[in-house]
Write a protein that holds these residues in place. Structure first.
Motif, mmCIF file in Angstrom:
data_model
loop_
_atom_site.group_PDB
_atom_site.id
_atom_site.type_symbol
_atom_site.label_atom_id
_atom_site.label_comp_id
_atom_site.label_asym_id
_atom_site.label_seq_id
_atom_site.Cartn_x
_atom_site.Cartn_y
_atom_site.Cartn_z
ATOM 1 N N ARG A 16 19.345 17.624 42.355
ATOM 2 C CA ARG A 16 18.957 17.825 43.750
ATOM 3 C C ARG A 16 20.170 18.300 44.550
ATOM 4 O O ARG A 16 21.300 17.882 44.269
ATOM 5 C CB ARG A 16 18.448 16.489 44.275
ATOM 6 C CG ARG A 16 17.872 16.503 45.629
ATOM 7 C CD ARG A 16 17.287 15.136 45.917
ATOM 8 N NE ARG A 16 16.923 15.064 47.309
ATOM 9 C CZ ARG A 16 16.304 14.057 47.857
ATOM 10 N NH1 ARG A 16 15.984 13.008 47.123
ATOM 11 N NH2 ARG A 16 15.996 14.071 49.122
ATOM 12 N N ASP A 18 21.037 17.526 47.602
ATOM 13 C CA ASP A 18 21.628 16.348 48.249
ATOM 14 C C ASP A 18 20.884 15.107 47.777
ATOM 15 O O ASP A 18 19.805 14.817 48.264
ATOM 16 C CB ASP A 18 21.518 16.455 49.775
ATOM 17 C CG ASP A 18 22.431 17.531 50.335
ATOM 18 O OD1 ASP A 18 23.613 17.533 49.947
ATOM 19 O OD2 ASP A 18 21.967 18.350 51.138
ATOM 20 N N GLY A 19 21.448 14.425 46.824
ATOM 21 C CA GLY A 19 20.803 13.216 46.330
ATOM 22 C C GLY A 19 20.657 13.234 44.827
ATOM 23 O O GLY A 19 21.073 14.172 44.158
ATOM 24 N N PRO A 20 20.023 12.178 44.303
ATOM 25 C CA PRO A 20 19.874 12.062 42.850
ATOM 26 C C PRO A 20 18.873 13.071 42.294
ATOM 27 O O PRO A 20 18.041 13.603 43.024
ATOM 28 C CB PRO A 20 19.358 10.625 42.669
ATOM 29 C CG PRO A 20 18.694 10.301 43.963
ATOM 30 C CD PRO A 20 19.441 11.047 45.025
ATOM 31 N N ILE A 22 15.656 14.589 40.377
ATOM 32 C CA ILE A 22 14.244 14.234 40.501
ATOM 33 C C ILE A 22 13.530 14.677 39.239
ATOM 34 O O ILE A 22 13.719 15.791 38.756
ATOM 35 C CB ILE A 22 13.609 14.896 41.738
ATOM 36 C CG1 ILE A 22 14.208 14.301 43.011
ATOM 37 C CG2 ILE A 22 12.093 14.740 41.727
ATOM 38 C CD1 ILE A 22 13.679 14.898 44.296
ATOM 39 N N THR A 63 3.951 15.132 48.161
ATOM 40 C CA THR A 63 5.364 15.410 47.915
ATOM 41 C C THR A 63 5.536 16.911 47.745
ATOM 42 O O THR A 63 4.766 17.539 47.023
ATOM 43 C CB THR A 63 5.845 14.691 46.638
ATOM 44 O OG1 THR A 63 5.702 13.283 46.820
ATOM 45 C CG2 THR A 63 7.297 15.013 46.335
ATOM 46 N N ARG A 77 23.286 25.484 49.817
ATOM 47 C CA ARG A 77 23.700 24.490 50.811
ATOM 48 C C ARG A 77 23.858 25.136 52.197
ATOM 49 O O ARG A 77 23.378 24.617 53.199
ATOM 50 C CB ARG A 77 25.002 23.819 50.378
ATOM 51 C CG ARG A 77 25.405 22.651 51.236
ATOM 52 C CD ARG A 77 26.583 21.897 50.647
ATOM 53 N NE ARG A 77 26.363 21.396 49.297
ATOM 54 C CZ ARG A 77 25.560 20.374 48.974
ATOM 55 N NH1 ARG A 77 24.915 19.732 49.919
ATOM 56 N NH2 ARG A 77 25.430 19.987 47.723
ATOM 57 N N PRO A 88 12.954 17.634 49.350
ATOM 58 C CA PRO A 88 14.105 17.870 48.479
ATOM 59 C C PRO A 88 14.200 19.322 48.006
ATOM 60 O O PRO A 88 13.188 19.970 47.745
ATOM 61 C CB PRO A 88 13.871 16.951 47.285
ATOM 62 C CG PRO A 88 12.668 16.161 47.570
ATOM 63 C CD PRO A 88 12.002 16.707 48.780
#
Length: 163
Positions: A16, A18-20, A22, A63, A77, A88
């Motif tokens: 991802r 920004d983040g873990p 998926i 989602t 980014r 996400p």
């Protein structure tokens, strides 16, 4: 949107922005839209805004996963910093997910029901807030778990046939 009748969606487990990471397999329980895009694709930019409006309308009822195809993280980014979204952004750095999902052009989107069964696809830009699309998606969100959904069909997509 067109009917999509594969028995199961291809694997999708990506890092991802920004983040873990998926994994699609972990998202069972509510409908999922998997959207493939690139920052250089003008129709993709418009569709991301439409998907963001949809995300606001549906809240936690569905989602949305946006999959950037083959671009460097810094570019994605910067793009998302200028055009933030409520869902996400996943990075398909080597285009392997794009190939597994048989994406032939951008933007392309796939709709899965709450059991992650394929429902519909679109292979061209779509207004996710148009009345026919909203009606179909809201019906999918409200469907009983385990129910076999009808394909989300609208006249908004005149794209290719199902993969």
């Amino acid at each position: 949107m067109l009917p999509w009748s594969d028995e199961a969606p291809p694997e999708l487990a990506l890092g991802r922005l920004d983040g873990p990471a998926i994994d699609l397999a972990d998202l069972r329980g509510r409908p999922v839209i998997v959207h493939f895009f690139a920052t250089w694709c003008a129709p993709c930019v418009e569709e991301l805004a439409s998907l963001d409006a949809l995300a606001e309308r549906l809240g936690t009822g569905a989602t949305i996963l946006a999959v950037d195809v083959g671009e460097v993280e810094a570019r994605v980014r910067n793009f998302i910093r200028q055009r933030p979204v409520r869902f996400p952004i996943l990075l398909d750095r080597d285009r392997a997910a794009m190939k597994r999902w048989r994406v032939e052009g951008l933007p392309s989107s796939f709709v899965l029901d709450r059991d992650l069964r394929p429902v519909s696809l679109t292979a061209e830009p779509l207004d996710w807030t148009s009345p026919p699309v909203l009606t179909a998606l809201e019906a999918l969100v409200g469907a009983e778990p385990g129910a076999k959904p009808d394909a989300v069909k609208t006249d908004d997509n005149r794209g290719r046939s199902t993969p």
